[in-house]
Structures are given as C-alpha cells and as structure tokens.
Design a protein around this motif. Structure first.
Motif, PDB file in Angstrom:
ATOM      1  N   ALA A 109      -5.373   2.382   7.490  1.00 26.88           N
ATOM      2  CA  ALA A 109      -6.831   2.287   7.435  1.00 26.88           C
ATOM      3  C   ALA A 109      -7.290   1.750   6.091  1.00 26.88           C
ATOM      4  CB  ALA A 109      -7.447   3.657   7.705  1.00 26.88           C
ATOM      5  N   ALA A 110      -6.551   2.081   5.029  1.00 28.43           N
ATOM      6  CA  ALA A 110      -6.920   1.632   3.687  1.00 28.43           C
ATOM      7  C   ALA A 110      -6.839   0.119   3.532  1.00 28.43           C
ATOM      8  CB  ALA A 110      -6.034   2.313   2.644  1.00 28.43           C
ATOM      9  N   ILE A 111      -6.006  -0.533   4.347  1.00 30.29           N
ATOM     10  CA  ILE A 111      -5.940  -2.001   4.285  1.00 30.29           C
ATOM     11  C   ILE A 111      -6.762  -2.649   5.398  1.00 30.29           C
ATOM     12  CG2 ILE A 111      -3.670  -1.947   3.180  1.00 30.29           C
ATOM     13  CD1 ILE A 111      -2.482  -2.967   5.863  1.00 30.29           C
ATOM     14  N   GLY A 112      -7.557  -1.821   6.075  1.00 29.76           N
ATOM     15  CA  GLY A 112      -8.506  -2.368   7.041  1.00 29.76           C
ATOM     16  C   GLY A 112      -8.085  -2.372   8.491  1.00 29.76           C
ATOM     17  N   LEU A 113      -6.966  -1.727   8.808  1.00 31.65           N
ATOM     18  CA  LEU A 113      -6.534  -1.668  10.203  1.00 31.65           C
ATOM     19  C   LEU A 113      -7.215  -0.505  10.918  1.00 31.65           C
ATOM     20  CD1 LEU A 113      -2.704  -2.401   9.873  1.00 31.65           C
ATOM     21  CD2 LEU A 113      -4.575  -4.002  10.345  1.00 31.65           C
ATOM     22  N   ASP A 114      -7.502  -0.711  12.186  1.00 33.41           N
ATOM     23  CA  ASP A 114      -8.128   0.341  12.992  1.00 33.41           C
ATOM     24  C   ASP A 114      -7.176   1.514  13.149  1.00 33.41           C
ATOM     25  OD1 ASP A 114     -10.014   1.474  15.034  1.00 33.41           O
ATOM     26  OD2 ASP A 114      -8.264   1.132  16.306  1.00 33.41           O
ATOM     27  N   GLN A 153       0.831  -1.207   0.000  1.00 35.60           N
ATOM     28  CA  GLN A 153       0.000   0.000   0.000  1.00 35.60           C
ATOM     29  C   GLN A 153       0.865   1.257   0.000  1.00 35.60           C
ATOM     30  OE1 GLN A 153      -3.392  -0.243  -0.067  1.00 35.60           O
ATOM     31  NE2 GLN A 153      -3.700   1.977  -0.159  1.00 35.60           N
ATOM     32  N   LEU A 154       1.928   1.241   0.783  1.00 37.15           N
ATOM     33  CA  LEU A 154       2.831   2.398   0.861  1.00 37.15           C
ATOM     34  C   LEU A 154       3.593   2.607  -0.446  1.00 37.15           C
ATOM     35  CD1 LEU A 154       4.269   1.930   4.469  1.00 37.15           C
ATOM     36  CD2 LEU A 154       2.588   3.630   3.712  1.00 37.15           C
ATOM     37  N   GLN A 155       3.970   1.524  -1.090  1.00 33.65           N
ATOM     38  CA  GLN A 155       4.681   1.654  -2.365  1.00 33.65           C
ATOM     39  C   GLN A 155       3.789   2.298  -3.420  1.00 33.65           C
ATOM     40  OE1 GLN A 155       5.853  -2.484  -2.670  1.00 33.65           O
ATOM     41  NE2 GLN A 155       8.013  -1.954  -2.395  1.00 33.65           N
ATOM     42  N   THR A 156       2.533   1.901  -3.462  1.00 30.01           N
ATOM     43  CA  THR A 156       1.603   2.529  -4.397  1.00 30.01           C
ATOM     44  C   THR A 156       1.387   3.990  -4.040  1.00 30.01           C
ATOM     45  OG1 THR A 156       0.450   0.436  -4.806  1.00 30.01           O
ATOM     46  CG2 THR A 156      -0.746   2.453  -5.323  1.00 30.01           C
ATOM     47  N   ALA A 157       1.254   4.272  -2.752  1.00 28.61           N
ATOM     48  CA  ALA A 157       1.059   5.651  -2.308  1.00 28.61           C
ATOM     49  C   ALA A 157       2.229   6.540  -2.721  1.00 28.61           C
ATOM     50  CB  ALA A 157       0.873   5.691  -0.788  1.00 28.61           C
ATOM     51  N   ILE A 178       5.131   9.240   2.437  1.00 28.06           N
ATOM     52  CA  ILE A 178       4.928   8.077   3.309  1.00 28.06           C
ATOM     53  C   ILE A 178       5.797   8.107   4.560  1.00 28.06           C
ATOM     54  CG2 ILE A 178       4.129   6.627   1.407  1.00 28.06           C
ATOM     55  CD1 ILE A 178       6.878   5.221   1.480  1.00 28.06           C
ATOM     56  N   ALA A 179       6.520   9.193   4.769  1.00 32.96           N
ATOM     57  CA  ALA A 179       7.207   9.367   6.046  1.00 32.96           C
ATOM     58  C   ALA A 179       6.338  10.157   7.024  1.00 32.96           C
ATOM     59  CB  ALA A 179       8.551  10.082   5.851  1.00 32.96           C
ATOM     60  N   ILE A 217      -1.072   6.464   8.866  1.00 32.00           N
ATOM     61  CA  ILE A 217      -2.329   6.053   9.495  1.00 32.00           C
ATOM     62  C   ILE A 217      -3.407   5.867   8.436  1.00 32.00           C
ATOM     63  CG2 ILE A 217      -4.147   6.762  11.087  1.00 32.00           C
ATOM     64  CD1 ILE A 217      -1.970   8.202  12.724  1.00 32.00           C
ATOM     65  N   GLU A 218      -3.448   6.772   7.459  1.00 32.52           N
ATOM     66  CA  GLU A 218      -4.421   6.673   6.375  1.00 32.52           C
ATOM     67  C   GLU A 218      -4.212   5.394   5.561  1.00 32.52           C
ATOM     68  OE1 GLU A 218      -5.720   9.089   2.291  1.00 32.52           O
ATOM     69  OE2 GLU A 218      -4.275   9.966   3.694  1.00 32.52           O
ATOM     70  N   MET A 219      -2.968   5.067   5.272  1.00 29.79           N
ATOM     71  CA  MET A 219      -2.684   3.863   4.492  1.00 29.79           C
ATOM     72  C   MET A 219      -3.000   2.593   5.284  1.00 29.79           C
ATOM     73  SD  MET A 219      -1.844   4.920   1.527  1.00 29.79           S
ATOM     74  CE  MET A 219      -3.066   6.223   1.854  1.00 29.79           C
TER      75      MET A 219
END
Length: 228
Positions: free
Chosen positions: A136-141, A113-117, A125-126, A132-134
């Motif tokens: 959440a994008a993979i479903g983590l609280d 997800q971070l590589q795509t971002a 991504i630093a 936190i947004e990324m």
C-alpha cells in the motif's frame, strides 16, 4: 530487437543486496532489470533471531555500510535483531515481489520498500500484514495485493526460487547479490562488489554497453559533403 537487460539475483534478507540497492536503482534508469529471488532463507534455511545470528549479521552489516554507504536503522539493530520471536523467512517477501510484479510491474519497487522496512525500520517483512502495508505504501491496492499475494505463495514462489537457483548454476553465480548482463552477445557476469557505493559509475558502465545509448550514425549533408 534490443535484448539488453540485467538479471539481478537477490534475496530480500540479504544485507549485501541492501547495499546494492543504489546500483539497482541506477541500473533501472538505463535498462530493464529482471529480479530473480534465490530463496536464501527458505525452508530449512529459515532462521529465528538469536544472539548468534545477531552477532553474525551485524558484523556483515558494518562491512555493507562501509562499502555502500547504506544506513542501518535503530529499529533494525536494536529492535528486530533483539527480537527472539522474529523469524527470518525469505519466501513471503519474495512472493510479495512476484505479486507486485504481476499486478503492476512493481516488484523491484516493492523490494526497495521492503529493504527499508527491514534494515531501517526493523519491521518483520515475512509477516502478511507488513507485506500488505508495504504494498500500500507504494500505491498498490491492499485488497488486490492480498489476493495476488495468496496466488504467489506456495508453489509459484517455490518454482520461482527453483528457477533462480538453476539460473545461478547456469551462470556460475556463487551467492547474493549477483548480477548478469544479457546482451545480443550473450551473458556477462558483473563484478558487483567493485561498484558498491558508486552507482553513477555503474550506470555509466551499463550505458556504454547498451546499444540504444550509442550515437546514431550521422545523417544529412553539410557544406563539406554528405555523411551518407
């Protein structure tokens, strides 16, 4: 007990690691993959985006795209790489991976997800908010991830990087990405460059070296006799 696994030495800000992302995805369908963040841009190696850095990075990106087929987005090429206020720092995204792994075994999912971002959307991504947004994008609280991230920043992630560097020295890895296949027979360095753009071939090679995929001995009897 089957000890087969793939050690993946990487960095979230390594363009060639982005090129190797399809190989990692293919490998995960066959065997466990253990990510080892090597801290390519941490501490004194952190870099602010400059015209010189942009030229250096984009030259490599052309080669990565040609070898792997991975796409570099406009947000990255015309946005992030022209943002003189941005700083490339591997430590926060590596800590984020550790946090995702500790929470739910999702470190490699977050890396993808971070590589795509970074390489497509041109996000920083630093930055904590982006991490936190990324997540959440993979479903983590988000709240739970923020707490887990805080627990990994500083000493824990630095210890992880130190351990990864020690492993690199042990296996003779010269840079990122590097892959090392571990089996009952020991450690075997993988020629990553030879598989770029060929994830199915890489997967087939891994299957050929994974005991669990080998045919089981024949069992039972047929009209001509018994196999045991």
């Amino acid at each position: 007990m089957n000890k087969t696994r793939l050690h993946y030495i990487h960095d979230p800000l390594c363009g060639w690691c982005y090129g190797a992302a399809p190989l990692v995805k293919a490998a995960r369908e066959v065997i466990p993959v253990l990510p080892r963040g090597g801290g390519m841009m941490t501490g004194a190696r952190r870099q602010r985006v400059t015209a010189e850095l942009r030229s250096f990075v984009m030259a490599h990106d052309v080669s990565v795209a040609q070898a792997s087929g991975q796409r570099f987005g406009e947000g990255y090429q015309e946005g992030l790489l022209r943002d003189a206020t941005a700083v490339f720092d591997s430590e926060p995204p590596t800590a984020a991976m550790l946090a995702a792994e500790a929470m739910a075994g999702r470190g490699l999912d977050l890396l993808a997800q971070l590589q795509t971002a970074h390489y497509v959307d041109g996000l920083r991504i630093a930055d904590r908010a982006v991490l936190i947004e990324m997540a959440a994008a993979i479903g983590l609280d988000p709240e739970g991830f923020a707490q887990a991230l805080d627990q990994q920043l500083g000493g824990p992630v630095q210890a992880h990087i130190k351990d990864s560097r020690a492993f690199m020295a042990q296996v003779g890895a010269q840079g990122f990405p590097s892959m090392v296949l571990e089996t009952e027979g020991g450690l075997q360095t993988v020629n990553v460059s030879s598989y770029l753009g060929r994830p199915q071939d890489f997967q087939a090679w891994l299957r050929s070296r994974t005991p669990s995929t080998q045919a089981a001995p024949a069992f039972g009897c047929d009209a001509d006799g018994c196999a045991i």
